[in-house]
Every structure is written in structure tokens, then in C-alpha cells.
Scaffold this active site. Sequence first.
Site, PDB file in Angstrom:
ATOM      1  N   ASP A 105       1.267  -1.304   5.090  1.00  0.00           N
ATOM      2  CA  ASP A 105       0.995  -0.119   5.511  1.00  0.00           C
ATOM      3  C   ASP A 105      -0.569   0.079   5.512  1.00  0.00           C
ATOM      4  OD1 ASP A 105       0.948   2.481   6.763  1.00  0.00           O
ATOM      5  OD2 ASP A 105       1.991   3.616   5.232  1.00  0.00           O
ATOM      6  N   CYS A 109      -1.485   3.916  11.089  1.00  0.00           N
ATOM      7  CA  CYS A 109      -1.451   5.321  12.062  1.00  0.00           C
ATOM      8  C   CYS A 109      -2.759   5.491  12.799  1.00  0.00           C
ATOM      9  CB  CYS A 109      -1.287   6.403  10.866  1.00  0.00           C
ATOM     10  SG  CYS A 109      -2.559   6.556   9.708  1.00  0.00           S
ATOM     11  N   GLY A 165       4.532   6.833  -1.264  1.00  0.00           N
ATOM     12  CA  GLY A 165       6.019   6.419  -1.527  1.00  0.00           C
ATOM     13  C   GLY A 165       7.026   6.686  -0.376  1.00  0.00           C
ATOM     14  N   GLY A 166       6.576   7.280   0.396  1.00  0.00           N
ATOM     15  CA  GLY A 166       7.847   7.595   1.705  1.00  0.00           C
ATOM     16  C   GLY A 166       8.318   6.489   2.426  1.00  0.00           C
ATOM     17  N   LYS A 167       7.749   5.464   2.521  1.00  0.00           N
ATOM     18  CA  LYS A 167       8.206   4.143   3.205  1.00  0.00           C
ATOM     19  C   LYS A 167       9.079   3.583   2.281  1.00  0.00           C
ATOM     20  CE  LYS A 167       4.726   4.281   6.746  1.00  0.00           C
ATOM     21  NZ  LYS A 167       3.928   4.982   6.429  1.00  0.00           N
ATOM     22  N   CYS A 183       0.784  -1.025   0.071  1.00  0.00           N
ATOM     23  CA  CYS A 183       0.173  -0.042   0.102  1.00  0.00           C
ATOM     24  C   CYS A 183       0.960   1.326  -0.028  1.00  0.00           C
ATOM     25  CB  CYS A 183      -0.845   0.002   1.195  1.00  0.00           C
ATOM     26  SG  CYS A 183      -1.823  -1.507   1.570  1.00  0.00           S
ATOM     27  N   ALA A 184       1.768   1.411  -1.002  1.00  0.00           N
ATOM     28  CA  ALA A 184       2.736   2.122  -1.078  1.00  0.00           C
ATOM     29  C   ALA A 184       2.755   3.619  -1.250  1.00  0.00           C
ATOM     30  CB  ALA A 184       3.785   1.689  -2.061  1.00  0.00           C
TER      31      ALA A 184
END
Length: 448
Positions: free
Chosen positions: A325, A378, A262-264, A258-259
Amino acid sequence: MIAPARRAATDVLVAVDAGRHDLPTALAQAHAGLADARDRALLTELATGVQRWRLALDFAIHARTGRQPADLDPEVRTALRLGLYQLWHATRTPASAVVHDGVEIVKRGPRRSASGMVNAVLRRVAREGMPQLPEPPRVPVDDPRWRPQALAYLAIAQSHPAWLVERWLDRFGYDATEAWVRYDNTPADVTVWRTDGANHDDVEGEPTRYVPGGLTLTSGRDAIGLLATGRVYAQDEASAAVGLVAACVARGRVLDACAAPGGKTLAMASRTGADVRFIASDLRARRVTLLAQTLARARQRRVAVLRSDASRLPFDASLDTVLIDAPCSGLGTLRRDPDVRWRRTAADLPALVAVQRALIEEGRRAMRPGGTLIYATCSSEPEENESLIADVLRAHPDLARVDLRHAGLPPTMTPLLTADGALRTWPHAHGLDAFHAVALRVAGKIDD
């Protein structure tokens, strides 16, 4: 003439109130119609501030009109919330301008007759100040009146849903809950991370406290030019902690399921060796485009981008690492996304947990023996995190926790790790949004 930012803020707040858009989407659309950067900044401040303090503003509306805000016409309700917020918090704006714009906003809508009431309410608050909000408890904690007083103060004066602060009060106590809601009512920082490995010598800010390598900017405006270069990406420190956890356990063929945005993926790709191969996927076309743009700006060529449904992955026991995520309530990010306070209820949680459980099952199916699944949200709520993971482990004896205390994370992150080896960040304890991450390993040995 109504100031452009206040006119746009009214439209954004009415759209969010009606459930047509979430706040970030409504703001993005409204920004496109404002040419002046100062108007865009004021729009964001006003719309975010009204959402942040909505319950306290509604308390004041009821105190001054004798009517429930829900019974008012949307434009009238919004004009009152916006005007009261500016009189209360945006003290640099002349009161006369606030009252004028509030009245004119109502006059342009279907309830012109309510403009007199809006004028009277705003002028009275400009003259006398806001009505008295509930104060902290004034009786001992063992007094039966203590709990209602505590909940009224935490929910109304600190503008949070009553059902949520009641949960936090029972789990964490009064002092922690008060610290938490106060944290949520502060503006969110802008934290950036280098993609090129260089130092942050060209911008002012404070180094991040727990996750090495980040810089919390002194001025959020500095981020605009930096982000355009692709040499940095913006990511909250708690979210970056999840990325670093994933980087420390990632190996072999890695899927970020679940990108977007794109930060992770960037965090993992920038912290792992060349032997680790990445696939970044998301479901919706718009988010896949955003993901591809993020990776392209960072010149990250080690990542393949895929449009895929995380509940039906096109992999069969062939991945070594999967990061989920997961879509979640977002109740851990109320500082950054204040509209989530009013969009979520406890009744939303079972359906979210069902989706999260399905994603974990699919990720497990797609992994090879010996593979590692990182699950993160989160959310502050145990149903989406600790309780769900305990249920998954009971159902699958072949899964075992990876103790993140021994995963090679930097010592500065030790305070963020729990006694059972998970990552947990808390607003009241760490000054970070509420995130959770756990790593689960499938029994067996990876066949290289």
C-alpha cells in the site's frame, strides 16, 4: 476574548500554511489542548473547511483588498481566510463574533496595524456577502473562451489546484470533473467495520454499497465510543475494497509491507482462513506503535508486527503474498485530506513513482515463485498506477496480472473492477475516494 476553537484553528492553519505539519498532525496536537469536545469538533470543522475552500477564500481576499494573499503576513492571511469561511459557511456563528475574533487574532500578532483592514473586509462581506466567484462556462464548448471559463470555475469556485483540474478535465471531461470536485468539497463520511463478525445492531448508519460488512455512520460522533471498544475499526470504503482484494488473493505467508495504521491488515486477517499467516510492518517507530495498538484493540493475535523498511525487506524469496500500500501523492483523498490539494504539485510525481517502483521491485524479490504482489495507492494519477504497472510488466516478463474479476470478490464490487482486471474507484463514478489496486503473480509454483 477569542473563542478557544477559533484561536486554536488559527494556530493550526498557520502551522499547515508554513509546512510545519500536515493537517491531521496539527489537528491532533491542537485537540490535546482543548478540554471541551464541542471546541475540538468546531476546531476540526473550521480548519478543515478553510483548507477545503482555500482558493475560493483567497479569490475573495484579493477581490476585497486588491492584494495577493501570498503577500500578506501569515496571521493576517489566516484571520481573513478563517473569518471569510465562517461568514460564508458557518452561518450559525454570529457575524459580530466572527469579525471580533478576526480582529483580535491580528492584534495579538506582529502586524497589529492590519487589524483595521481585516475589520473592514469582514464587515463588508458580512454586510454584502462574498464576492462573485467564477461561474460555469457560458459559451459553447467549441468556443475558445470555454476552456478558460471551465478551468476558472472548477479551480477557483470549487477550490482545487488548477494543474490538477486541468488534468481531470482532459481525461474525464467537464461533467465528471465537476462531479468530482463537488464530491471533494463535501464532509467525509465515517465508515466502520466489525472485527468480531457481529452485526451493526447497536449503532445507526447505512450499509456500505460495494464492500459488504461496513456501516457508514449517521453521526461521526458515534464512532468515538465504538472505536475505543476495539470491536470496530474505521476505514474508508475505497480503502476497505483494497483490503478485500488482498484478502481474496492472499495465501500462505503474507506481508503487509506499509501496514500502519492497520486497517488493511485487519481486513485481510478477518477474512482469511487460519492457515494464512500475517506479518504487518512499517518503517517509523510511531507508526509501528500505532499499528500494534490497532491490532491489539482488535485482539488480532494472528499478526506479527515488525519494524522494517519496505525498500529493504528482511526476506529473501520466502513470502507467498506481499501487499504494498505504497506511499503516494494522496491525490485520490482530497475530500478527507483537503490540505493535500495545496501541498502536492505535478513536480512531486516523478520522485514518488521512483519510490513506488523500488518498493515493487523489493516486494518481487522477497516473494517465492508463484507468489502474489498486491500494489495499491490512494492516488488518482496514472503515473503512480496504470502507467507504472505497465512499465513493471514490460520489464518483468515473469510477472502477470491476476484478473480480479475472477478472484472471488463479491458481486457488489463488480462496478469497481476495470476491463483489465484491476480495482479502480472514482469519486465521480462511485462516490468513493480514488483508489487503485492491482495483483501481480510471479511465474512458478509455490513449493508448499
